[in-house]
Design a protein around this motif. Structure first.
Motif, PDB file in Angstrom:
ATOM      1  N   GLU A 138     -26.235 -20.682 -21.454  1.00  0.00           N
ATOM      2  CA  GLU A 138     -26.188 -22.141 -21.332  1.00  0.00           C
ATOM      3  C   GLU A 138     -24.820 -22.601 -20.855  1.00  0.00           C
ATOM      4  O   GLU A 138     -24.712 -23.559 -20.081  1.00  0.00           O
ATOM      5  N   PHE A 139     -23.764 -21.923 -21.309  1.00  0.00           N
ATOM      6  CA  PHE A 139     -22.423 -22.295 -20.873  1.00  0.00           C
ATOM      7  C   PHE A 139     -22.273 -22.119 -19.369  1.00  0.00           C
ATOM      8  O   PHE A 139     -21.727 -22.987 -18.675  1.00  0.00           O
ATOM      9  N   VAL A 140     -22.753 -20.989 -18.845  1.00  0.00           N
ATOM     10  CA  VAL A 140     -22.631 -20.741 -17.409  1.00  0.00           C
ATOM     11  C   VAL A 140     -23.395 -21.795 -16.618  1.00  0.00           C
ATOM     12  O   VAL A 140     -22.905 -22.290 -15.592  1.00  0.00           O
ATOM     13  N   MET A 141     -24.566 -22.163 -17.085  1.00  0.00           N
ATOM     14  CA  MET A 141     -25.394 -23.112 -16.341  1.00  0.00           C
ATOM     15  C   MET A 141     -24.878 -24.548 -16.438  1.00  0.00           C
ATOM     16  O   MET A 141     -24.791 -25.250 -15.428  1.00  0.00           O
TER      17      MET A 141
ATOM     18  N   LEU B 165     -27.697 -24.977 -11.578  1.00  0.00           N
ATOM     19  CA  LEU B 165     -29.076 -24.774 -11.996  1.00  0.00           C
ATOM     20  C   LEU B 165     -29.584 -23.367 -11.708  1.00  0.00           C
ATOM     21  O   LEU B 165     -30.503 -22.886 -12.391  1.00  0.00           O
ATOM     22  N   ARG B 166     -29.051 -22.692 -10.721  1.00  0.00           N
ATOM     23  CA  ARG B 166     -29.518 -21.346 -10.385  1.00  0.00           C
ATOM     24  C   ARG B 166     -28.908 -20.264 -11.266  1.00  0.00           C
ATOM     25  O   ARG B 166     -29.301 -19.101 -11.184  1.00  0.00           O
ATOM     26  N   ALA B 167     -27.933 -20.637 -12.072  1.00  0.00           N
ATOM     27  CA  ALA B 167     -27.280 -19.633 -12.913  1.00  0.00           C
ATOM     28  C   ALA B 167     -28.182 -19.255 -14.075  1.00  0.00           C
ATOM     29  O   ALA B 167     -28.885 -20.092 -14.651  1.00  0.00           O
ATOM     30  N   THR B 168     -28.171 -17.976 -14.417  1.00  0.00           N
ATOM     31  CA  THR B 168     -28.914 -17.484 -15.576  1.00  0.00           C
ATOM     32  C   THR B 168     -27.981 -16.938 -16.647  1.00  0.00           C
ATOM     33  O   THR B 168     -28.172 -17.193 -17.836  1.00  0.00           O
TER      34      THR B 168
ATOM     35  N   TRP C 225     -27.709 -15.307  -4.241  1.00  0.00           N
ATOM     36  CA  TRP C 225     -28.692 -16.387  -4.317  1.00  0.00           C
ATOM     37  C   TRP C 225     -28.235 -17.471  -5.285  1.00  0.00           C
ATOM     38  O   TRP C 225     -28.357 -18.667  -5.010  1.00  0.00           O
ATOM     39  N   ALA C 226     -27.704 -17.059  -6.423  1.00  0.00           N
ATOM     40  CA  ALA C 226     -27.227 -18.030  -7.407  1.00  0.00           C
ATOM     41  C   ALA C 226     -25.993 -18.758  -6.895  1.00  0.00           C
ATOM     42  O   ALA C 226     -25.858 -19.971  -7.067  1.00  0.00           O
ATOM     43  N   LEU C 227     -25.087 -18.040  -6.253  1.00  0.00           N
ATOM     44  CA  LEU C 227     -23.862 -18.658  -5.738  1.00  0.00           C
ATOM     45  C   LEU C 227     -24.166 -19.695  -4.666  1.00  0.00           C
ATOM     46  O   LEU C 227     -23.412 -20.664  -4.509  1.00  0.00           O
ATOM     47  N   ALA C 228     -25.248 -19.506  -3.937  1.00  0.00           N
ATOM     48  CA  ALA C 228     -25.628 -20.481  -2.904  1.00  0.00           C
ATOM     49  C   ALA C 228     -26.033 -21.816  -3.513  1.00  0.00           C
ATOM     50  O   ALA C 228     -26.056 -22.830  -2.817  1.00  0.00           O
ATOM     51  N   GLY C 229     -26.350 -21.824  -4.812  1.00  0.00           N
ATOM     52  CA  GLY C 229     -26.745 -23.052  -5.471  1.00  0.00           C
ATOM     53  C   GLY C 229     -25.634 -23.743  -6.229  1.00  0.00           C
ATOM     54  O   GLY C 229     -25.903 -24.676  -7.000  1.00  0.00           O
ATOM     55  N   LEU C 230     -24.398 -23.299  -6.030  1.00  0.00           N
ATOM     56  CA  LEU C 230     -23.270 -23.965  -6.680  1.00  0.00           C
ATOM     57  C   LEU C 230     -23.159 -25.416  -6.217  1.00  0.00           C
ATOM     58  O   LEU C 230     -23.434 -25.717  -5.047  1.00  0.00           O
TER      59      LEU C 230
END
Length: 309
Positions: free
Chosen positions: A5-8, A137-140, A149-154
């Protein structure tokens, strides 16, 4: 809060707050020593109408239109200041005060009267920013930091303020000697053939770029606070320029991290149910650090003295 949750929800807003604070604090050190601390306040007032007009003309909140709009507003401010000085025959400080407050009020009026509901650009966001909404939102989990893929959603604000922050750090390092000499002994700098006027203008432009980059994410409250509070507190901790800059960066980072945490969890610790504004709390923490430095700082008795080169 769990690590996932912290990362997201908290990592990116906290990083944006830290980068924005550092980007504003670095030029703020030299503005403080040049007795031009309120230039940061002035920049924050002037850029608002320029940013709003740029959005109304382009329909997007992007770095280049915002920067051009802010630059245009700065030119208008200079013209108005000169006109008021000459026509009204009043002192420069009064002319600047009238111009800056008028432009800021005009920017607020434009925000209130225009349709900016499709983007995060309104009076509340202009003052307080939108740190809380800049979630990833893409971070898990922490592995997302190496997931393309996650970094593209920063949030786009993060790479923008990161580039500006690193550019400010690089410019400070490259022009360190020039900034130091021209800040402490302008006459000696001129004797050495240094372009003193260009150095001063470059410092103001750097501060303006940092303010514009930080404006959309963190709002004018943090921008104003970070230009002044961390450098002023650092000035009370040491009498050396290098150490002052390091202290200011440390205070800026502490203000951003502690302010964000206290905004989210402070009310809960006190029994309240709702969080408070992250930007407002970051500015409050930076002010508290300055207050502590005024009370306990080793150089608090030499507020009027200049730091050593």
């Amino acid at each position: 809060m769990m690590g996932n949750e912290f990362v997201m929800f908290s990592l990116t807003p906290m990083m944006i707050g830290v980068l924005a604070s550092v980007a504003c604090a670095l030029p703020g050190n030299f503005l403080i020593l040049r007795r031009q601390a309120l230039i940061g306040d002035a920049i924050s007032h002037v850029v608002l109408p320029g940013i709003v007009v740029a959005f109304l003309l382009t329909g997007v909140v992007a770095a280049l239109p915002m920067l051009l709009g802010a630059a245009g507003a700065a030119v208008v401010a200079v013209v108005l200041i000169e006109a008021i000085k000459r026509l009204g025959r009043i002192e420069p400080g009064a002319a600047m005060g009238v111009t800056f407050t008028t432009l800021f009020a005009g920017g607020v009026l434009l925000l209130e009267q225009s349709d900016t509901s499709s983007v995060h650009l309104d009076v509340e966001h202009a003052l307080m920013g939108n740190l809380e909404s800049l979630v990833w939102l893409r971070a898990t989990d922490w592995s997302s930091l190496i997931d393309p893929w996650a970094l593209a959603g920063l949030p786009e604000e993060l790479p923008r303020i990161a580039v500006v922050c690193f550019a400010v750090i690089l410019l400070t390092l490259v022009f360190w000697r020039w900034l130091k000499i021209s800040t402490f002994d302008e006459g000696f700098a001129q004797a050495l053939g240094l372009p003193v006027g260009m150095i001063g203008m470059g410092l103001v432009i750097t501060a303006a770029v940092a303010a514009v980059a930080a404006f959309d994410a963190v709002g004018s409250i943090i921008v104003i606070a970070m230009f002044i509070c961390p450098p002023a507190a650092a000035r009370l901790m040491t009498n050396g320029l290098e150490r002052q800059v390091l202290w200011s960066v440390l205070f800026a980072v502490i203000s951003a991290v502690a302010g964000y945490v206290l905004a989210g969890y402070g009310p809960l610790w006190l029994g309240a149910e709702d969080a408070v504004s992250a930007a407002g709390m970051i500015a409050t923490v930076s002010g508290a650090i300055l207050l502590l430095a005024c009370i306990f700082g080793p150089h608090r008795a030499r507020v009027g003295a200049r730091a050593e080169a």
